[in-house]
Design a protein around this motif. Structure first.
Motif, short mmCIF file in Angstrom:
data_model
loop_
_atom_site.label_atom_id
_atom_site.label_comp_id
_atom_site.label_asym_id
_atom_site.label_seq_id
_atom_site.Cartn_x
_atom_site.Cartn_y
_atom_site.Cartn_z
N LEU A 166 -5.91 -2.65 -2.91
CA LEU A 166 -4.53 -2.56 -2.41
C LEU A 166 -3.82 -1.41 -3.09
O LEU A 166 -3.88 -1.25 -4.32
CB LEU A 166 -3.78 -3.86 -2.68
N LEU A 167 -3.11 -0.61 -2.29
CA LEU A 167 -2.23 0.43 -2.81
C LEU A 167 -0.91 0.34 -2.06
O LEU A 167 -0.89 0.28 -0.82
CB LEU A 167 -2.85 1.82 -2.63
N VAL A 168 0.20 0.31 -2.81
CA VAL A 168 1.53 0.33 -2.20
C VAL A 168 2.32 1.46 -2.85
O VAL A 168 2.51 1.48 -4.06
CB VAL A 168 2.27 -1.01 -2.38
N PRO A 180 -15.48 -4.82 3.20
CA PRO A 180 -14.67 -4.18 2.17
C PRO A 180 -13.50 -3.45 2.83
O PRO A 180 -13.68 -2.72 3.81
CB PRO A 180 -15.64 -3.21 1.50
N MET A 181 -12.29 -3.66 2.31
CA MET A 181 -11.10 -3.10 2.94
C MET A 181 -10.18 -2.48 1.90
O MET A 181 -9.96 -3.05 0.82
CB MET A 181 -10.36 -4.18 3.73
N PHE A 182 -9.66 -1.33 2.24
CA PHE A 182 -8.66 -0.63 1.43
C PHE A 182 -7.33 -0.78 2.15
O PHE A 182 -7.08 -0.15 3.16
CB PHE A 182 -9.08 0.83 1.29
N HIS A 183 -6.47 -1.67 1.63
CA HIS A 183 -5.18 -2.00 2.25
C HIS A 183 -4.11 -1.06 1.70
O HIS A 183 -3.97 -0.91 0.48
CB HIS A 183 -4.80 -3.44 1.94
N ILE A 184 -3.32 -0.47 2.60
CA ILE A 184 -2.34 0.55 2.20
C ILE A 184 -0.98 0.16 2.75
O ILE A 184 -0.83 -0.16 3.93
CB ILE A 184 -2.75 1.93 2.73
N ASP A 189 -5.47 10.62 1.25
CA ASP A 189 -6.68 11.26 1.78
C ASP A 189 -7.79 11.33 0.74
O ASP A 189 -8.95 10.99 1.02
CB ASP A 189 -6.33 12.66 2.31
N GLU A 190 -7.46 11.76 -0.47
CA GLU A 190 -8.48 11.81 -1.52
C GLU A 190 -9.00 10.42 -1.85
O GLU A 190 -10.21 10.23 -2.07
CB GLU A 190 -7.90 12.47 -2.78
N LEU A 191 -8.12 9.44 -1.88
CA LEU A 191 -8.55 8.08 -2.19
C LEU A 191 -9.41 7.50 -1.08
O LEU A 191 -10.39 6.79 -1.34
CB LEU A 191 -7.33 7.20 -2.44
N GLN A 192 -9.07 7.78 0.19
CA GLN A 192 -9.89 7.30 1.30
C GLN A 192 -11.26 7.97 1.30
O GLN A 192 -12.28 7.32 1.57
CB GLN A 192 -9.18 7.55 2.64
N ARG A 193 -11.29 9.27 1.01
CA ARG A 193 -12.60 9.95 0.96
C ARG A 193 -13.49 9.32 -0.11
O ARG A 193 -14.68 9.09 0.12
CB ARG A 193 -12.41 11.44 0.68
N ARG A 194 -12.89 9.02 -1.24
CA ARG A 194 -13.64 8.37 -2.30
C ARG A 194 -14.12 6.98 -1.86
O ARG A 194 -15.26 6.58 -2.15
CB ARG A 194 -12.75 8.26 -3.54
N TRP A 195 -13.26 6.24 -1.16
CA TRP A 195 -13.62 4.92 -0.65
C TRP A 195 -14.79 5.01 0.33
O TRP A 195 -15.76 4.26 0.24
CB TRP A 195 -12.40 4.30 0.02
N PHE A 196 -14.69 5.94 1.27
CA PHE A 196 -15.76 6.08 2.26
C PHE A 196 -17.05 6.59 1.62
O PHE A 196 -18.16 6.20 2.03
CB PHE A 196 -15.32 7.00 3.39
N ASP A 197 -16.94 7.47 0.63
CA ASP A 197 -18.15 7.90 -0.09
C ASP A 197 -18.86 6.70 -0.71
O ASP A 197 -20.10 6.61 -0.72
CB ASP A 197 -17.80 8.90 -1.20
N GLN A 198 -18.07 5.75 -1.25
CA GLN A 198 -18.64 4.56 -1.90
C GLN A 198 -19.32 3.66 -0.88
O GLN A 198 -20.45 3.20 -1.08
CB GLN A 198 -17.52 3.80 -2.61
N PHE A 199 -18.66 3.38 0.24
CA PHE A 199 -19.14 2.33 1.14
C PHE A 199 -19.91 2.84 2.36
O PHE A 199 -20.55 2.05 3.05
CB PHE A 199 -17.96 1.46 1.59
N THR A 202 -16.70 -0.72 6.93
CA THR A 202 -15.51 -0.79 6.10
C THR A 202 -14.28 -0.35 6.88
O THR A 202 -14.39 0.37 7.88
CB THR A 202 -15.67 0.09 4.84
N LEU A 203 -13.10 -0.80 6.41
CA LEU A 203 -11.82 -0.47 7.04
C LEU A 203 -10.86 0.05 5.98
O LEU A 203 -10.93 -0.34 4.81
CB LEU A 203 -11.18 -1.70 7.70
N CYS A 204 -9.90 0.87 6.45
CA CYS A 204 -8.77 1.29 5.62
C CYS A 204 -7.48 1.08 6.41
O CYS A 204 -6.82 2.04 6.82
CB CYS A 204 -8.91 2.76 5.21
N PRO A 205 -7.09 -0.17 6.65
CA PRO A 205 -5.89 -0.42 7.46
C PRO A 205 -4.61 -0.18 6.66
O PRO A 205 -4.46 -0.67 5.54
CB PRO A 205 -6.04 -1.90 7.83
N ALA A 206 -3.70 0.56 7.25
CA ALA A 206 -2.43 0.86 6.59
C ALA A 206 -1.28 0.37 7.46
O ALA A 206 -1.26 0.59 8.67
CB ALA A 206 -2.29 2.36 6.34
N MET A 207 -0.32 -0.32 6.83
CA MET A 207 0.94 -0.68 7.47
C MET A 207 0.73 -1.41 8.79
O MET A 207 1.04 -0.91 9.86
CB MET A 207 1.81 0.55 7.63
N ILE A 208 0.21 -2.64 8.67
CA ILE A 208 -0.19 -3.40 9.86
C ILE A 208 0.53 -4.74 9.92
O ILE A 208 1.16 -5.18 8.96
CB ILE A 208 -1.73 -3.62 9.87
#
Length: 566
Positions: free
Chosen positions: A270-272, A238-242, A298-308, A131-137
């Motif tokens: 997606l979160l903006v 699965p990707m969490f786009h920020i 940070d809390e949202l990413q931890r939750r994301w990584f816990d899931q995936f 999984t990835l969490c790419p932000a501002m790319i």
């Protein structure tokens, strides 16, 4: 939370280059998933300008690896922008997956360059990367990172080139070069005999990407070869786009999110937020967006990584995948998908004095008819379809005093600022609605279509949408920019930065048009010559005529949504 221990370790790439990393481990028995960040600014920073320190993630049960990319920090090799990140990224993922105590499950996180390294690594499809969490790319480097509407993003690109050149000078132990570049970074050298071809960068970083970017002012094969978009068509994760509403690279975040959403078999989230590129907090520019705007990532990413990565059901998959911060109400809103098919048209009208009087130029709403699937597919309105009386406004761009950039997403500092003093300039056309009779909620893509004519072979068009408050103050909401390199008899479409904003009852909306936004973008000399080939003294006065009405219906599309719901 677990105790954490730190170590430094190295790996060898497939061509024998040593890459160094700091590894943060839970001080506990068992195996843990790995979070990898690869970055070029010295691994001790670890992107703590926007994220929690790696020890925080490690304390929540992750092995966290912060690696210096090739030729940066203490890693060996020559740093070449984006060139080695696919192969080195794949090697790094395989290395961290095999670390002692690793479950073999790897996720990546980071923003800006650290977001880009995620995309390049994913292009190689290493099996351990889950999984990835790419932000501002920048998904497409030409349209999403370096150029906007065909205009070079001068202030951002020059500032970044100087920063990276200074880091190279530091690593090479060259104090004279470092001092010169550090000084230039504090006061960008924007005025030279040949604008944009920065001499201090040329002297101290002759092989830098900056001059290559200037030479490739059109979306040619050069960009196709280095953009991650072209390499990711076969990848699926699965990707969490920020993103941030005032981030220069929001176009890339949304471009990547929309592309993957259309074809992915995995969740794309997606979160903006109401943020500039950095930092991510409640105050941006001159506006405080309240307690909810505080960084939740940070809390949202931890939750994301816990899931995936850990397989924990966090309930995340039961929630709407799109989370947008609505400025104005200063609350988060949730949507099932990116808002589409929700645009309302406003038409420009004027007495012909929109450059001199605030009460001359107006925006007049008309009910939308059929709604295409996306704003990019809106057909130009045909002549005679608007009921607005035909007319025109004229502005004169003087290169001696170009309209200055103020906030927005492409200038530094970024964000919303009070700009009524700029709207009073005679080289800015303003068009304003009547005070709203009810709250107006906007969420999604914004665009303008302007019929205009210039007396020179090339000109620019800057479009800024603002909120006019009852006290007369004016705050920018979003903006866009376009470089035009030929005479034409068709409307110019300018894509503004996407936004999400509540405009309160009694407030008004304003569209401001000008032919410059300097130094966010280079001043167009009007000659039609290639970028950086004209001398400063060759810049021309440009007269720009903007038309409106039934004959040439200039207009803006606003993404209107309901007050609640997605």
């Amino acid at each position: 939370m677990l105790n954490v221990k730190k170590e430094t370790a190295s790996m060898l790439t497939r061509d024998g280059v040593r890459l160094d990393a700091d590894i943060y481990r839970p001080d506990a028995e068992g195996e843990f998933p790995v979070l990898l960040m690869r970055q070029p600014y010295g691994r001790a920073i670890a992107s703590t300008v926007v994220y929690a320190h790696p020890t925080w993630y490690a304390a929540h049960g992750y092995i966290v690896v912060i690696q210096d990319v090739r030729g940066r920090g203490t890693s060996q090799g020559e740093f070449q922008l984006f060139v080695h990140e696919t192969e080195d990224g794949e090697d790094a993922v395989n290395w961290v997956a095999a670390l002692p105590g690793s479950t073999g499950q790897v996720g990546m996180y980071g923003f800006s360059y650290q977001g880009m390294t995620q995309l390049y690594a994913a292009a190689a499809k290493p099996s351990a990367l889950k999984t990835l969490c790419p932000a501002m790319i920048g998904y497409d480097l030409y349209t999403d990172w370096v150029y906007e509407g065909g205009a070079f993003c001068l202030q951002a690109n020059l500032g970044w080139a100087i920063q990276l050149a200074a880091e190279t000078a530091r690593l090479q132990g060259d104090p004279a070069a470092y001092l010169t570049l550090h000084t230039a970074a504090q006061n960008l050298p924007l005025y030279e005999s040949v604008p944009n071809l920065d001499e201090c960068v040329r002297k101290f970083a002759p092989n830098t990407f900056y001059h290559e970017w200037l030479e490739h002012a059109k979306p040619d094969e050069y960009w196709a070869k280095i953009s991650p978009k072209g390499y990711l068509q076969e990848a699926d994760l699965p990707m969490f786009h920020i993103g941030g509403w005032f981030d220069l690279y929001l176009r890339g975040t949304l471009h990547c999110y929309k592309d993957f959403t259309a074809r992915s078999t995995y969740r794309q989230q997606l979160l903006v937020g109401p943020w500039a590129h950095l930092p991510w907090n409640r105050k941006v520019g001159a506006v405080d967006f309240g307690a909810e705007a505080a960084n939740p990532i940070d809390e949202l990413q931890r939750r994301w990584f816990d899931q995936f990565l850990k397989g924990i059901d966090t309930g995340l998959l039961d929630e709407p995948p799109v989370r947008l911060f609505e400025m104005g109400s200063n609350h988060w809103r949730h949507f099932e998908h990116w808002p589409e098919k929700n645009h309302k048209k406003y038409f420009l009208s004027s007495t012909g004095l929109a450059s001199l009087r605030e009460d001359s130029g107006t925006l007049v709403a008309e009910a939308a008819e059929s709604i295409p699937d996306s704003i990019a597919s809106y057909p130009p309105l045909k002549r005679g379809e608007s009921k607005i009386p035909s007319g025109f406004d004229v502005l004169v761009h003087d290169p001696w005093r170009p309209v200055p950039a103020l906030g927005g997403h492409a200038a530094a500092p970024s964000g919303p600022f009070e700009r009524s003093h700029l709207d009073c300039r005679p080289d800015v056309l303003t068009y304003t609605t009547e005070p709203l009779g009810a709250d107006l909620h906007l969420a999604g893509d914004v665009a303008v279509e302007i019929w205009c004519h210039a007396d020179k072979p090339s000109h620019d068009l800057s479009a800024i949408l603002s909120e006019v408050r009852p006290d007369g103050s004016v705050y920018n909401l979003t903006q866009g920019y376009l470089r035009v390199d030929c005479f034409q008899d068709e409307p110019l479409r300018v894509q503004l930065q996407a936004t999400c904003w509540k405009i309160s009852k009694g407030h008004a909306l304003r569209l401001s048009l000008s032919a410059a936004c300097f130094p966010a973008y280079p001043m167009n000399p009007g000659t039609g010559s290639p970028l950086g080939s004209d001398r400063l003294m060759d810049a021309q006065i440009i007269t720009l005529t903007v038309f409106f009405g039934s004959d040439r219906p200039s207009q803006i599309w606003l993404p209107v949504v309901s007050a609640s719901g997605g």
